[in-house]
Write a protein that holds these residues in place. Sequence first.
Motif, PDB file in Angstrom:
ATOM      1  N   MET A   1      11.788 -11.877   2.662  1.00  0.00           N
ATOM      2  CA  MET A   1      11.006 -10.690   2.343  1.00  0.00           C
ATOM      3  C   MET A   1      10.779 -10.606   0.830  1.00  0.00           C
ATOM      4  O   MET A   1      11.705 -10.781   0.059  1.00  0.00           O
ATOM      5  N   ASP A   5       7.663  -5.868  -0.413  1.00  0.00           N
ATOM      6  CA  ASP A   5       8.070  -5.382   0.910  1.00  0.00           C
ATOM      7  C   ASP A   5       9.430  -4.690   0.848  1.00  0.00           C
ATOM      8  O   ASP A   5       9.673  -3.697   1.529  1.00  0.00           O
ATOM      9  N   HIS A   8       9.024  -1.258  -0.405  1.00  0.00           N
ATOM     10  CA  HIS A   8       8.483  -0.397   0.647  1.00  0.00           C
ATOM     11  C   HIS A   8       9.575  -0.033   1.653  1.00  0.00           C
ATOM     12  O   HIS A   8       9.746   1.126   2.026  1.00  0.00           O
ATOM     13  N   LYS A   9      10.363  -1.037   2.069  1.00  0.00           N
ATOM     14  CA  LYS A   9      11.414  -0.816   3.073  1.00  0.00           C
ATOM     15  C   LYS A   9      12.447   0.206   2.585  1.00  0.00           C
ATOM     16  O   LYS A   9      12.895   1.059   3.334  1.00  0.00           O
ATOM     17  N   ARG A  91       9.932 -11.848  10.320  1.00  0.00           N
ATOM     18  CA  ARG A  91       9.726 -10.790   9.332  1.00  0.00           C
ATOM     19  C   ARG A  91      10.217  -9.434   9.846  1.00  0.00           C
ATOM     20  O   ARG A  91      10.682  -8.605   9.085  1.00  0.00           O
ATOM     21  N   ASP A 195       3.328  -1.356   6.972  1.00  0.00           N
ATOM     22  CA  ASP A 195       2.214  -1.178   6.050  1.00  0.00           C
ATOM     23  C   ASP A 195       2.193   0.297   5.654  1.00  0.00           C
ATOM     24  O   ASP A 195       2.705   1.136   6.377  1.00  0.00           O
ATOM     25  N   HIS A 210       6.890  -5.999  12.064  1.00  0.00           N
ATOM     26  CA  HIS A 210       5.812  -6.738  11.407  1.00  0.00           C
ATOM     27  C   HIS A 210       4.875  -7.330  12.458  1.00  0.00           C
ATOM     28  O   HIS A 210       5.279  -8.185  13.252  1.00  0.00           O
TER      29      HIS A 210
END
Length: 242
Positions: A1, A5, A8-9, A91, A195, A210
């Motif tokens: 990752m 990302d 964001h996570k 992912r 997203d 994902h």
Amino acid sequence: MNLKDRAHKYEYKLNDTDDQIIDYIMDHKNEVIQMSIQMLAETLYTVPNTIIRLSKKLGYDGFSQLKNHLKEEVKEEGSSEGSTVESNIKRTMELVDYDRLNKVADHLHKARRIYIFGVGDTLPFCEILSTHLKIGGKTAEHFLHRHDAVYAVNHAKNQDVLVVLSMSGETKQILEIAELAKEKEVLVISLTHFDRNSLQKIADLNLFFHSPKKKLENYNVSDKTPMMFMLQILSNIFWEAK
């Protein structure tokens, strides 16, 4: 990752200073991979401990691991990974956040009633989750029609929970029900493709898988396997916490 990302996570763990450091690293990847932590801290007018804490919030062991991953990221930039079942599952596994999943399971256990809503291809997954929650002893209900969901949410209490499943997080009916639940002070939990989307902004707790949008002959043939994968992990945690 990659770093973007991860940011964001784990954004629910980050503060404004963290965001500024991440923005700098994202914009100066090639320079940062050549820097020591002291040099980076000096450039950002902060101290090394702040960068170490940020690295750990993002799931790294420390700055050294962040920098090593960043080197791989720079090396791989430009290469295009295709969307396959295997890559989507890989992912999605990287998106598993047990802290967040345990929190969601806790809210589900405390809920008076659980409502589950999705449209189109996600309806079978709503039924599966509803069954899993009933097996765990909860009162859970999913809806085949929008008007049934509107009725239920209009009569919901603030001890209730709404779980919303969506591939895109942008479907009009999905957003309508989620907004209605918020007006009723009902906790909203979303499960969407990883997203930034409108549903994510409305929901109180976000879970991700994902699966990029894929169309064939004008049909949406996006891979649904990752959604089921994440639902199964959530169900397992929910049952174990019973």
